[in-house]
Motif scaffolding. Structure first.
Motif, PDB file in Angstrom:
ATOM      1  N   TRP A   1       0.905  -1.352   0.204  1.00 23.01           N
ATOM      2  CA  TRP A   1      -0.175  -0.035  -0.111  1.00 23.01           C
ATOM      3  C   TRP A   1       0.889   1.309   0.053  1.00 23.01           C
ATOM      4  N   SER A   2       0.269   2.597  -0.022  1.00 18.42           N
ATOM      5  CA  SER A   2       1.338   3.480  -0.347  1.00 18.42           C
ATOM      6  C   SER A   2       0.342   4.740  -0.497  1.00 18.42           C
ATOM      7  N   ALA A   3       0.616   6.097   0.104  1.00 16.37           N
ATOM      8  CA  ALA A   3      -0.005   7.339   0.606  1.00 16.37           C
ATOM      9  C   ALA A   3       0.718   8.150  -0.777  1.00 16.37           C
TER      10      ALA A   3
ATOM     11  N   VAL B   1      -1.954   4.352  13.052  1.00 15.38           N
ATOM     12  CA  VAL B   1      -1.650   5.779  13.052  1.00 15.38           C
ATOM     13  C   VAL B   1       0.108   5.656  12.042  1.00 15.38           C
ATOM     14  N   VAL B   2       0.441   6.386  10.965  1.00 19.10           N
ATOM     15  CA  VAL B   2       0.950   6.304  10.665  1.00 19.10           C
ATOM     16  C   VAL B   2       1.505   8.213  10.363  1.00 19.10           C
ATOM     17  N   ALA B   3       2.744   7.802  10.339  1.00 15.95           N
ATOM     18  CA  ALA B   3       3.431   9.578  10.583  1.00 15.95           C
ATOM     19  C   ALA B   3       5.195   9.519   9.832  1.00 15.95           C
TER      20      ALA B   3
ATOM     21  N   PHE C   1       3.838   3.344  12.512  1.00 12.01           N
ATOM     22  CA  PHE C   1       4.410   3.451  11.586  1.00 12.01           C
ATOM     23  C   PHE C   1       4.906   4.832  11.532  1.00 12.01           C
ATOM     24  N   GLN C   2       6.394   4.700  11.023  1.00  6.94           N
ATOM     25  CA  GLN C   2       7.450   6.074  10.466  1.00  6.94           C
ATOM     26  C   GLN C   2       7.269   5.847   8.909  1.00  6.94           C
ATOM     27  N   ILE C   3       6.450   6.624   8.289  1.00  7.09           N
ATOM     28  CA  ILE C   3       7.483   7.125   6.723  1.00  7.09           C
ATOM     29  C   ILE C   3       8.805   6.919   7.008  1.00  7.09           C
ATOM     30  N   SER C   4       9.384   6.439   5.197  1.00  3.81           N
ATOM     31  CA  SER C   4      10.550   5.905   5.888  1.00  3.81           C
ATOM     32  C   SER C   4      11.871   6.995   5.470  1.00  3.81           C
ATOM     33  N   ASP C   5      10.735   8.032   4.673  1.00  4.03           N
ATOM     34  CA  ASP C   5      12.039   9.207   3.967  1.00  4.03           C
ATOM     35  C   ASP C   5      11.077  10.189   5.311  1.00  4.03           C
TER      36      ASP C   5
END
Length: 82
Positions: free
Chosen positions: A29-31, A54-56, A74-78
């Protein structure tokens, strides 16, 4: 200004909710941002029935602002959403 935008970006987050009776796996999945071509692949995760996650952009910043949150985070990789 760029400093204000960078600070705002570092504190962005969004929430996902599973209203179904079954777990939902979020593999591949992606945002996506409103700007074409700007998307972040989400970490592989499972959202249980009735669960919020939550994705932060930055999990440390999220916890600092919401210390009572105890769910999946969860954290966005960049470190930047979109």
């Amino acid at each position: 200004n760029d400093v204000t935008n960078a600070l705002e970006d570092a504190y962005e987050w969004f929430e996902l909710y599973n209203p179904t009776l079954n777990p939902i796996g979020l593999t591949n999945w992606s945002a996506r941002d409103v700007n074409p071509g700007q998307a972040d692949t989400l970490p592989t995760m499972t959202i249980q029935p009735g669960e919020f996650i939550v994705v932060a952009a930055n999990t440390n910043n999220f916890v600092a602002m919401h210390p009572s949150y105890t769910g999946q985070l969860f954290q966005i990789s960049d470190g930047k959403i979109g």
